[in-house]
Design a protein around this motif. Structure first.
Motif, PDB file in Angstrom:
ATOM      1  N   ILE A  41      -6.237  -2.031   8.582  1.00 38.31           N
ATOM      2  CA  ILE A  41      -6.240  -3.485   8.704  1.00 38.31           C
ATOM      3  C   ILE A  41      -4.812  -4.005   8.807  1.00 38.31           C
ATOM      4  N   GLY A  42      -4.690  -5.290   9.055  1.00 37.49           N
ATOM      5  CA  GLY A  42      -3.368  -5.896   9.119  1.00 37.49           C
ATOM      6  C   GLY A  42      -2.724  -5.975   7.749  1.00 37.49           C
ATOM      7  N   LEU A  65      -6.237   0.549   4.511  1.00 39.12           N
ATOM      8  CA  LEU A  65      -4.813   0.829   4.593  1.00 39.12           C
ATOM      9  C   LEU A  65      -4.271  -0.041   5.721  1.00 39.12           C
ATOM     10  N   SER A  66      -3.073  -0.544   5.584  1.00 40.19           N
ATOM     11  CA  SER A  66      -2.489  -1.343   6.662  1.00 40.19           C
ATOM     12  C   SER A  66      -1.918  -0.426   7.741  1.00 40.19           C
ATOM     13  N   TYR A  67      -1.728  -1.002   8.918  1.00 42.51           N
ATOM     14  CA  TYR A  67      -1.078  -0.249  10.000  1.00 42.51           C
ATOM     15  C   TYR A  67       0.309   0.205   9.560  1.00 42.51           C
ATOM     16  N   LEU A  68       1.022  -0.670   8.853  1.00 40.43           N
ATOM     17  CA  LEU A  68       2.360  -0.328   8.380  1.00 40.43           C
ATOM     18  C   LEU A  68       2.313   0.855   7.416  1.00 40.43           C
ATOM     19  N   ALA A  69       1.375   0.829   6.483  1.00 45.22           N
ATOM     20  CA  ALA A  69       1.248   1.931   5.528  1.00 45.22           C
ATOM     21  C   ALA A  69       0.882   3.231   6.241  1.00 45.22           C
ATOM     22  N   LEU A  70       0.016   3.140   7.245  1.00 42.76           N
ATOM     23  CA  LEU A  70      -0.345   4.333   8.009  1.00 42.76           C
ATOM     24  C   LEU A  70       0.880   4.882   8.739  1.00 42.76           C
ATOM     25  N   THR A  71       1.658   3.977   9.313  1.00 46.53           N
ATOM     26  CA  THR A  71       2.877   4.388  10.015  1.00 46.53           C
ATOM     27  C   THR A  71       3.843   5.074   9.062  1.00 46.53           C
ATOM     28  N   ARG A  72       3.962   4.542   7.863  1.00 46.60           N
ATOM     29  CA  ARG A  72       4.841   5.161   6.859  1.00 46.60           C
ATOM     30  C   ARG A  72       4.338   6.544   6.465  1.00 46.60           C
ATOM     31  N   ARG A  73       3.043   6.710   6.369  1.00 48.04           N
ATOM     32  CA  ARG A  73       2.480   8.030   6.040  1.00 48.04           C
ATOM     33  C   ARG A  73       2.837   9.064   7.105  1.00 48.04           C
ATOM     34  N   ILE A  74       2.871   8.606   8.347  1.00 45.53           N
ATOM     35  CA  ILE A  74       3.203   9.507   9.450  1.00 45.53           C
ATOM     36  C   ILE A  74       4.694   9.809   9.461  1.00 45.53           C
ATOM     37  N   GLY A  75       5.489   8.893   8.894  1.00 42.51           N
ATOM     38  CA  GLY A  75       6.907   9.164   8.741  1.00 42.51           C
ATOM     39  C   GLY A  75       7.840   8.440   9.687  1.00 42.51           C
ATOM     40  N   ASP A  76       7.336   7.476  10.448  1.00 40.36           N
ATOM     41  CA  ASP A  76       8.203   6.757  11.367  1.00 40.36           C
ATOM     42  C   ASP A  76       7.769   5.301  11.442  1.00 40.36           C
ATOM     43  N   GLU A  77       8.354   4.489  10.562  1.00 39.10           N
ATOM     44  CA  GLU A  77       7.976   3.082  10.473  1.00 39.10           C
ATOM     45  C   GLU A  77       8.185   2.339  11.792  1.00 39.10           C
ATOM     46  N   LYS A  78       9.107   2.800  12.614  1.00 37.01           N
ATOM     47  CA  LYS A  78       9.379   2.133  13.890  1.00 37.01           C
ATOM     48  C   LYS A  78       8.282   2.383  14.920  1.00 37.01           C
ATOM     49  N   ALA A  79       7.403   3.310  14.653  1.00 37.89           N
ATOM     50  CA  ALA A  79       6.351   3.669  15.607  1.00 37.89           C
ATOM     51  C   ALA A  79       5.065   2.875  15.391  1.00 37.89           C
ATOM     52  N   LEU A 102      -1.715  -2.279   1.177  1.00 32.74           N
ATOM     53  CA  LEU A 102      -1.054  -2.963   2.278  1.00 32.74           C
ATOM     54  C   LEU A 102       0.311  -2.383   2.589  1.00 32.74           C
ATOM     55  N   PHE A 103       0.979  -1.781   1.629  1.00 37.62           N
ATOM     56  CA  PHE A 103       2.346  -1.321   1.873  1.00 37.62           C
ATOM     57  C   PHE A 103       2.563   0.097   1.432  1.00 37.62           C
TER      58      PHE A 103
END
Length: 167
Positions: A132-133, A95-109, A166-167
């Motif tokens: 991964i990236g 999973l990408s860092y971005l996708a993980l961030t989206r799962r948590i609910g705050d893409e800015k984090a 990735l997304f």
């Protein structure tokens, strides 16, 4: 808290915890690093530590894909949220860092998520190596990128590129 160290294909694995659960799993090239409280007999460590050692040895032998011993990591509420989300990334996938961030609910984090991922105290079990990236690169890993690559190959993540998210 008790600690047990065993040798693995990636170096010496240090497992620490108490009756409440395992709080630290790490890997090093040096068997004595940080093991002042190391106990030489597995029978003398807390039951969750014993179970973690058994399950990690099974993982390295290729006969285990998930873990079910009690976890007790120390971290902030945000870090705990990230680590809990990591537990939902299945064996053999990335999973990408971005996708993980989206799962948590705050893409800015994304930076905070990456920092929490890097502070994960439960190596392999809380699978930060599966992150991964966005471009598929093996960005950052506290244990060294060669260990991250080994873990992903061991889990078949590279062979299952259709499961790369990735997304």
């Amino acid at each position: 808290m008790t600690t047990f160290v065993f040798e693995s294909p990636l170096g010496f694995v240090r497992v620490s915890g108490d009756d409440n659960g395992v709080s630290v799993i790490s890997c090093t090239d040096i068997p004595t690093q940080g093991t002042a409280s190391k106990i030489d007999s597995i029978d003398l460590v807390a039951e969750p530590v014993q179970e973690a050692v058994r399950q990690l040895q099974d993982y390295f032998a290729g006969s285990r894909q998930s873990f079910d011993f009690p976890l007790n990591p120390s971290g902030t509420a945000f870090q705990q949220t990230v680590w809990k989300a990591l537990l939902d990334v299945p064996f053999g996938t990335t999973l990408s860092y971005l996708a993980l961030t989206r799962r948590i609910g705050d893409e800015k984090a994304i930076r905070a998520v990456a920092a929490a991922n890097g502070r994960n105290p439960l190596w392999i079990v809380v699978p930060c190596h599966r992150i991964i990236g966005s471009d598929g690169s093996l960005t950052g890993y506290a244990g060294g990128l060669w260990r991250k690559q080994w873990l992903l190959e061991h889990e078949g993540a590279f062979a299952r590129s259709s499961q790369l998210s990735l997304f």
